[in-house]
Motif scaffolding. Structure first.
Motif, PDB file in Angstrom:
ATOM      1  N   ASP A 184       0.839  -1.197   0.000  1.00 15.84           N
ATOM      2  CA  ASP A 184       0.000   0.000   0.000  1.00 15.84           C
ATOM      3  C   ASP A 184       0.877   1.251   0.000  1.00 15.84           C
ATOM      4  N   ALA A 189      -1.121   7.562  -1.085  1.00 20.11           N
ATOM      5  CA  ALA A 189      -1.428   6.295  -1.776  1.00 20.11           C
ATOM      6  C   ALA A 189      -0.433   5.965  -2.883  1.00 20.11           C
ATOM      7  N   SER A 212      -6.575   4.082   3.961  1.00 19.00           N
ATOM      8  CA  SER A 212      -7.751   3.558   3.279  1.00 19.00           C
ATOM      9  C   SER A 212      -7.385   2.285   2.533  1.00 19.00           C
ATOM     10  N   GLU A 244      -9.456   0.704   0.671  1.00 17.08           N
ATOM     11  CA  GLU A 244     -10.081   0.863  -0.650  1.00 17.08           C
ATOM     12  C   GLU A 244      -9.169   1.615  -1.620  1.00 17.08           C
ATOM     13  N   TRP A 245      -8.493   2.656  -1.128  1.00 18.91           N
ATOM     14  CA  TRP A 245      -7.618   3.467  -1.967  1.00 18.91           C
ATOM     15  C   TRP A 245      -6.199   2.912  -2.029  1.00 18.91           C
ATOM     16  N   VAL A 262      -4.172   8.276   2.427  1.00 14.99           N
ATOM     17  CA  VAL A 262      -4.770   9.268   1.519  1.00 14.99           C
ATOM     18  C   VAL A 262      -5.316  10.452   2.308  1.00 14.99           C
ATOM     19  N   ASP A 297     -10.002  13.315  -0.133  1.00 14.65           N
ATOM     20  CA  ASP A 297     -10.116  12.487  -1.343  1.00 14.65           C
ATOM     21  C   ASP A 297     -11.037  11.284  -1.184  1.00 14.65           C
ATOM     22  N   ILE A 298     -11.495  11.045   0.051  1.00 14.73           N
ATOM     23  CA  ILE A 298     -12.357   9.866   0.237  1.00 14.73           C
ATOM     24  C   ILE A 298     -13.778  10.248   0.608  1.00 14.73           C
TER      25      ILE A 298
END
Length: 194
Positions: free
Chosen positions: A69, A74, A182, A184-185, A189, A193-194
């Motif tokens: 990650d 990110a 995150s 998901e990202w 991040v 941005d989320i």
């Protein structure tokens, strides 16, 4: 160099404290310190000397493991070998004349190039975009400044006057709760941005 190393070590410690509290699995993805021969290989390949603050940074952790990650917004925090990989891709395109008809829109601190061999990628987003150390700024810039370079966009953005200041600002933003991990990202991040 000694004071520089202490300051960078303190910043690394702040970064690792944040990771331990917010994404402890990322601690396992840090590379060990760069070796002197790896520094030599890196600087010989990119044909330029790196700033002391960035060498001090690599001397604690040589970036992160590939395919982990992202540590910086990110994005992969490149190890010396990955810096060489990414720099060579851009250098080969530059040498073959791919950018001759490309026009950039740089901030005043950045020279008007689509890509410059003295722009050293330090992050990678998986799509050809990087934060770079700029070792060839304009008279309005500072050697060693951090810039944003996009592979398919003409914008060339000034980010910080040095790597140390960039990393310090990033640590402050982490500590001020402006970033989150995150899944998901795929990394750390901005909350925005989320």
């Amino acid at each position: 160099m000694k004071n520089q190393k202490i300051e960078i070590e303190n910043l690394w410690n702040r970064f690792k404290i944040w990771i331990t509290s917010n994404a402890p699995h990322l601690s396992r993805e840090l590379q060990p310190a760069i070796l002197p021969e790896e520094i030599n290989k890196l600087q010989q390949t990119i044909q330029t000397e790196l700033p002391e603050d960035f060498i001090a940074f690599l001397s604690i952790h040589n970036g992160q493991n590939r395919n982990a990650d992202g540590f910086i917004k990110a994005e992969e925090l490149l190890s010396s070998n990955r810096i060489i990989d990414e720099w060579k891709i851009w250098y080969d395109l530059y040498q073959s004349g791919d950018f001759e008809d490309s026009e950039a829109e740089p901030d005043e601190e950045i020279k008007d190039f689509w890509w410059n061999p003295k722009w050293i990628p330090i992050t990678y987003d998986g799509s050809g975009n990087h934060l770079c150390i700029d070792m060839d700024p304009t008279e309005n810039g500072t050697k060693g400044q951090i810039i944003r370079m996009w592979h398919d966009d003409s914008v060339r953005e000034f980010i910080a006057p040095s790597f140390k200041i960039f990393f310090e600002n990033y640590c402050k933003s982490l500590e001020n709760n402006k970033y989150v991990y995150s899944d998901e990202w795929g990394g750390i991040v901005s909350r925005e941005d989320i």
